[in-house]
Design a protein around this motif. Structure first.
Motif, PDB file in Angstrom:
ATOM      1  N   THR A  92      37.876  42.749  46.320  1.00  0.00           N
ATOM      2  CA  THR A  92      38.407  42.994  44.878  1.00  0.00           C
ATOM      3  C   THR A  92      39.976  42.524  44.892  1.00  0.00           C
ATOM      4  O   THR A  92      40.470  42.465  46.032  1.00  0.00           O
ATOM      5  N   LEU A  93      40.391  42.261  43.540  1.00  0.00           N
ATOM      6  CA  LEU A  93      41.786  41.808  43.691  1.00  0.00           C
ATOM      7  C   LEU A  93      42.412  42.396  42.446  1.00  0.00           C
ATOM      8  O   LEU A  93      41.817  42.721  41.568  1.00  0.00           O
ATOM      9  N   THR A  94      43.679  42.503  42.440  1.00  0.00           N
ATOM     10  CA  THR A  94      44.454  42.773  41.315  1.00  0.00           C
ATOM     11  C   THR A  94      45.619  41.818  41.243  1.00  0.00           C
ATOM     12  O   THR A  94      46.234  41.284  42.324  1.00  0.00           O
ATOM     13  N   TYR A 127      42.339  42.189  36.875  1.00  0.00           N
ATOM     14  CA  TYR A 127      41.411  42.614  38.086  1.00  0.00           C
ATOM     15  C   TYR A 127      40.243  41.817  38.244  1.00  0.00           C
ATOM     16  O   TYR A 127      39.536  41.222  37.275  1.00  0.00           O
ATOM     17  N   GLY A 128      39.834  41.758  39.485  1.00  0.00           N
ATOM     18  CA  GLY A 128      38.712  40.808  39.678  1.00  0.00           C
ATOM     19  C   GLY A 128      38.065  40.944  41.142  1.00  0.00           C
ATOM     20  O   GLY A 128      38.289  41.944  41.817  1.00  0.00           O
ATOM     21  N   VAL A 129      37.357  39.769  41.536  1.00  0.00           N
ATOM     22  CA  VAL A 129      36.926  39.666  42.745  1.00  0.00           C
ATOM     23  C   VAL A 129      37.035  38.577  43.538  1.00  0.00           C
ATOM     24  O   VAL A 129      37.526  37.681  42.836  1.00  0.00           O
ATOM     25  N   TRP A 130      36.928  38.544  44.927  1.00  0.00           N
ATOM     26  CA  TRP A 130      37.453  37.236  45.614  1.00  0.00           C
ATOM     27  C   TRP A 130      36.234  37.075  46.453  1.00  0.00           C
ATOM     28  O   TRP A 130      35.618  38.022  47.112  1.00  0.00           O
ATOM     29  N   ARG A 131      35.792  35.688  47.286  1.00  0.00           N
ATOM     30  CA  ARG A 131      35.080  35.628  48.080  1.00  0.00           C
ATOM     31  C   ARG A 131      35.319  34.436  48.850  1.00  0.00           C
ATOM     32  O   ARG A 131      36.134  33.365  48.419  1.00  0.00           O
ATOM     33  N   GLU A 132      35.031  34.443  50.213  1.00  0.00           N
ATOM     34  CA  GLU A 132      35.222  33.312  51.269  1.00  0.00           C
ATOM     35  C   GLU A 132      34.026  32.281  50.652  1.00  0.00           C
ATOM     36  O   GLU A 132      32.822  32.624  50.736  1.00  0.00           O
ATOM     37  N   LYS A 145      37.917  35.203  40.726  1.00  0.00           N
ATOM     38  CA  LYS A 145      37.729  35.507  39.534  1.00  0.00           C
ATOM     39  C   LYS A 145      38.227  36.687  38.919  1.00  0.00           C
ATOM     40  O   LYS A 145      37.815  37.631  39.344  1.00  0.00           O
ATOM     41  N   TYR A 146      39.038  36.719  37.919  1.00  0.00           N
ATOM     42  CA  TYR A 146      39.866  37.815  37.585  1.00  0.00           C
ATOM     43  C   TYR A 146      40.012  37.831  35.721  1.00  0.00           C
ATOM     44  O   TYR A 146      40.008  36.751  35.372  1.00  0.00           O
ATOM     45  N   GLU A 147      40.190  39.016  35.377  1.00  0.00           N
ATOM     46  CA  GLU A 147      40.258  39.205  33.839  1.00  0.00           C
ATOM     47  C   GLU A 147      41.301  40.312  33.518  1.00  0.00           C
ATOM     48  O   GLU A 147      41.696  40.862  34.283  1.00  0.00           O
ATOM     49  N   PHE A 148      41.829  39.787  32.257  1.00  0.00           N
ATOM     50  CA  PHE A 148      42.768  40.736  31.676  1.00  0.00           C
ATOM     51  C   PHE A 148      42.569  40.792  30.275  1.00  0.00           C
ATOM     52  O   PHE A 148      41.879  40.012  29.585  1.00  0.00           O
ATOM     53  N   PHE A 149      42.935  41.722  29.515  1.00  0.00           N
ATOM     54  CA  PHE A 149      43.095  42.067  28.053  1.00  0.00           C
ATOM     55  C   PHE A 149      44.204  41.460  27.529  1.00  0.00           C
ATOM     56  O   PHE A 149      45.243  41.696  28.040  1.00  0.00           O
TER      57      PHE A 149
END
Length: 174
Positions: free
Chosen positions: A71-73, A88-93, A102-106
């Motif tokens: 996860t990521l911020t 907030y989102g996710v990451w991968r190798e 890939k992360y999203e914000f309002f």
């Protein structure tokens, strides 16, 4: 009779010892904890959009924390203009020293002047989605990236103004 029993015990102990050595030799010992991916940690990045509604911003910076669990911020120096929460989102190798996030914000919009005067403030406008492809340097202290930004309204429909950017980041450390 006692000699037979001693021979059986000796053979059993020998078998157990050999079996244990074989297990250890073939890696059946307790698993070692995995090393975190080299992207894990805190980063500061300069970002320049080449297209879209964010292209006019020349001093955009992102701060990231990539967590070991995937996860990521992310937060930027423009989170207050207009006010928006962190992303907030996710990451991968995806390959050695290559990652995808890939992360999203309002997003928000200022309330109408009369409503704003009575305390309505900033209202929900939609959300933004950023997809970033990251190439980590060999020493794992810097990375470069390409970012795609997409904007969506409150119903999830696409909004004009998305764009493409380049990023250059450096690990935050003591």
């Amino acid at each position: 009779m006692q000699e037979v029993l001693e021979v059986k015990v000796t053979r059993t102990l020998a078998f157990v010892a050999v079996f244990t050595l074989v297990l250890l030799a073939f890696g059946c010992a307790a698993p070692q904890p995995a090393q975190p991916a080299p992207l894990v940690g805190a980063w500061r990045s300069s970002v320049q959009f080449k297209s879209g509604m964010l292209a006019s911003i020349k001093d955009l910076e992102f701060m990231y924390v990539f967590n070991a669990g995937g996860t990521l911020t992310e937060s930027s120096n423009y989170d207050a203009a207009p006010p928006v929460p962190p992303a907030y989102g996710v990451w991968r190798e995806v390959a050695p020293n290559r990652f995808e996030a890939k992360y999203e914000f309002f997003s928000t919009a200022q309330a109408a002047a009369e409503a704003f005067k009575s305390g309505a403030g900033w209202l929900p406008l939609g959300r933004g989605v950023l997809t970033e492809r990251i190439t980590l340097s060999a020493e794992a202290q810097t990375f470069t990236s390409t970012i795609r930004f997409e904007a969506f309204d409150l119903r999830g429909g696409p909004v004009a103004g998305g764009g493409e950017a380049q990023g250059r980041a450096q690990r935050i450390q003591f």
